[in-house]
Design an enzyme around this catalytic site. Sequence first.
Site, PDB file in Angstrom:
ATOM      1  N   GLY A   1     -54.034 -43.236  34.088  1.00  0.00           N
ATOM      2  CA  GLY A   1     -52.759 -43.056  33.394  1.00  0.00           C
ATOM      3  C   GLY A   1     -52.180 -44.271  32.714  1.00  0.00           C
ATOM      4  O   GLY A   1     -51.108 -44.192  32.125  1.00  0.00           O
TER       5      GLY A   1
ATOM      6  N   GLU B   1     -58.548 -44.482  38.486  1.00  0.00           N
ATOM      7  CA  GLU B   1     -59.342 -43.657  37.567  1.00  0.00           C
ATOM      8  C   GLU B   1     -58.907 -43.826  36.110  1.00  0.00           C
ATOM      9  O   GLU B   1     -58.430 -42.879  35.485  1.00  0.00           O
ATOM     10  CB  GLU B   1     -59.183 -42.185  37.955  1.00  0.00           C
ATOM     11  CG  GLU B   1     -59.676 -41.875  39.344  1.00  0.00           C
ATOM     12  CD  GLU B   1     -59.308 -40.467  39.806  1.00  0.00           C
ATOM     13  OE1 GLU B   1     -59.965 -39.973  40.726  1.00  0.00           O
ATOM     14  OE2 GLU B   1     -58.354 -39.871  39.258  1.00  0.00           O
TER      15      GLU B   1
ATOM     16  N   GLY C   1     -59.086 -43.781  32.246  1.00  0.00           N
ATOM     17  CA  GLY C   1     -59.919 -43.204  31.194  1.00  0.00           C
ATOM     18  C   GLY C   1     -59.530 -43.841  29.874  1.00  0.00           C
ATOM     19  O   GLY C   1     -60.235 -44.684  29.321  1.00  0.00           O
TER      20      GLY C   1
ATOM     21  N   TYR D   1     -48.907 -33.740  21.155  1.00  0.00           N
ATOM     22  CA  TYR D   1     -47.997 -34.584  21.948  1.00  0.00           C
ATOM     23  C   TYR D   1     -47.048 -35.411  21.089  1.00  0.00           C
ATOM     24  O   TYR D   1     -46.407 -36.326  21.600  1.00  0.00           O
ATOM     25  CB  TYR D   1     -48.789 -35.592  22.799  1.00  0.00           C
ATOM     26  CG  TYR D   1     -49.967 -35.040  23.545  1.00  0.00           C
ATOM     27  CD1 TYR D   1     -49.801 -34.107  24.567  1.00  0.00           C
ATOM     28  CD2 TYR D   1     -51.252 -35.469  23.242  1.00  0.00           C
ATOM     29  CE1 TYR D   1     -50.902 -33.625  25.261  1.00  0.00           C
ATOM     30  CE2 TYR D   1     -52.353 -34.987  23.935  1.00  0.00           C
ATOM     31  CZ  TYR D   1     -52.166 -34.065  24.936  1.00  0.00           C
ATOM     32  OH  TYR D   1     -53.252 -33.593  25.617  1.00  0.00           O
TER      33      TYR D   1
ATOM     34  N   CYS E   1     -55.703 -25.543   7.771  1.00  0.00           N
ATOM     35  CA  CYS E   1     -54.774 -24.624   7.118  1.00  0.00           C
ATOM     36  C   CYS E   1     -53.472 -24.477   7.875  1.00  0.00           C
ATOM     37  O   CYS E   1     -53.114 -23.362   8.282  1.00  0.00           O
ATOM     38  CB  CYS E   1     -55.450 -23.278   6.937  1.00  0.00           C
ATOM     39  SG  CYS E   1     -56.842 -23.441   5.836  1.00  0.00           S
TER      40      CYS E   1
ATOM     41  N   TYR F   1     -59.557 -38.980  24.245  1.00  0.00           N
ATOM     42  CA  TYR F   1     -58.946 -37.667  24.020  1.00  0.00           C
ATOM     43  C   TYR F   1     -58.916 -37.260  22.545  1.00  0.00           C
ATOM     44  O   TYR F   1     -58.055 -36.494  22.133  1.00  0.00           O
ATOM     45  CB  TYR F   1     -57.533 -37.603  24.625  1.00  0.00           C
ATOM     46  CG  TYR F   1     -57.532 -37.943  26.103  1.00  0.00           C
ATOM     47  CD1 TYR F   1     -58.118 -37.090  27.034  1.00  0.00           C
ATOM     48  CD2 TYR F   1     -56.977 -39.137  26.563  1.00  0.00           C
ATOM     49  CE1 TYR F   1     -58.145 -37.406  28.382  1.00  0.00           C
ATOM     50  CE2 TYR F   1     -56.996 -39.464  27.914  1.00  0.00           C
ATOM     51  CZ  TYR F   1     -57.586 -38.604  28.814  1.00  0.00           C
ATOM     52  OH  TYR F   1     -57.612 -38.909  30.147  1.00  0.00           O
TER      53      TYR F   1
END
Length: 463
Positions: A278, A320, A322, A364, A391, A421
């Site tokens: 995070g 963790e 990422g 987001y 579109c 992501y």
Amino acid sequence: MSRSAHPAGPRHADVLPEGHYTAPAADLNVLDPKVWAQTVTRTESGSVSVGGIDVADLAEEFGTPAYFVDEADFRARARAWRTAFGHDADVFYAGKAFLSRAVVRWLHEEGLNLDVCSGGELTTALSAGMPADRIAFHGNNKSVEEITKAIEVGVGRIVLDSFQEIVRVAHIAQSLGKRQRVQIRVTVGVEAHTHEFIATAHEDQKFGIALADGQAAEAVRRALTLDGLELIGIHSHIGSQIFDMAGFEVAARRVVSLLAQVRDEHGVELPEIDLGGGLGIAYTSDDDPREPHEIAKALGEIVTRECEAARLRTPRISVEPGRAIVGPTAFTLYEVGTVKPLEGLRTYVSVDGGMSDNIRTALYDAEYSVALVSRTSDAEPMLVRVVGKHCESGDIVVKDAFLPSDLAPGDLIAVPATGAYCRSMASNYNHALRPPVVAVRDGEARVIVRRETEEDLLRLDVG
Ligand code: LLP
């Protein structure tokens, strides 16, 4: 999100619409090292290179849009996390951010472990040689097939997410004659300061088991009674793209207090805690991310202090990350197709990709930077919105940014910090072909995930 007031000066500032924008950089040709991968530089000819290769050559060889990942930067960031956490802790790279077999090999070589959250990620990890015992398996609704495979191959841990799953994993392990190492994921009740969709430690959401009302203690009680499980620890992940360490500290404190409760009730000191991923990265020059060693120090200190206070042995910590590893290491290269000035509003710059290769802006309201990379320009800055070719009008890659006002079709522009992501959440919307991922290092570029083809699309369409 931090925004400075209207910039003054450039011609286009006269026609800025209402709102607040990050002021244009004094010189749009300068690339802020905070948001660009380590080896990205402006060359003498004015264009930009990564890993020693000019983007124009990359575009010619691999086409656009395409993601380019700076392998040296990826390895350096992975190593920095590994070194910061040292031998008494484990770093599990979160594969959901971006996973491919090359990435698995880089992680393996750099001494990191891997967090997977689906059968597909597990298969990718194993097929590239990640030892099963260095893999953690996550997910709030793992299928029976996924659990069975994870146990059969011998993953290092399964992170349990619900009461049903505690029983399900125990039964499957027992039926396979195994005892599976597990952690229990708890929600610590922290409101992480990030977008609602990526905050995961408040109680009203789908992940984990709440600490607050004694549910987590009950989950531990049940897990300890089941023969198929070896409960090794407690897991907490509070959300993603977070800068403030306070949430992690509260989480660590609450997890340690559960460990103390477990010791008091069962006489068992659980040996591990996982504090999730995070950590935020810089998408624009306004963002100020923490370095891995600061994070390791802050987490280590708080866990040690809380454990001393509770007279517990300090558990082995794992994390963790990422996004913090892969996010800054890549950029997406696009070719400009059209430039459409809207008087009194802004200029729409259409590129050859869009929400199919970067859904984060639409999903987001994420902020990104952008730069003209095929040449330099001394033209005045103009306020742009970089949009894709899909579109719908929500197909925005970069909502508000400045590019030189002589931008023209055929120019190459790049959006930095798209390593996490973006490819992993890419889609075939409008039957777009997902772009390749190209690793660049020491003057060599190689495709690690190839571009999709129309044959790929038709292969799935069997009707
Ligand atoms: N561990 C667990 C259990 C997670 O669920 C996640 C991310 C991570 C670690 C890694 O978090 P990171 O260090 O990458 O922030 N698609 C969203 C992010 C979703 C994150 C999901 N879980 C985005 O594009 O911002």
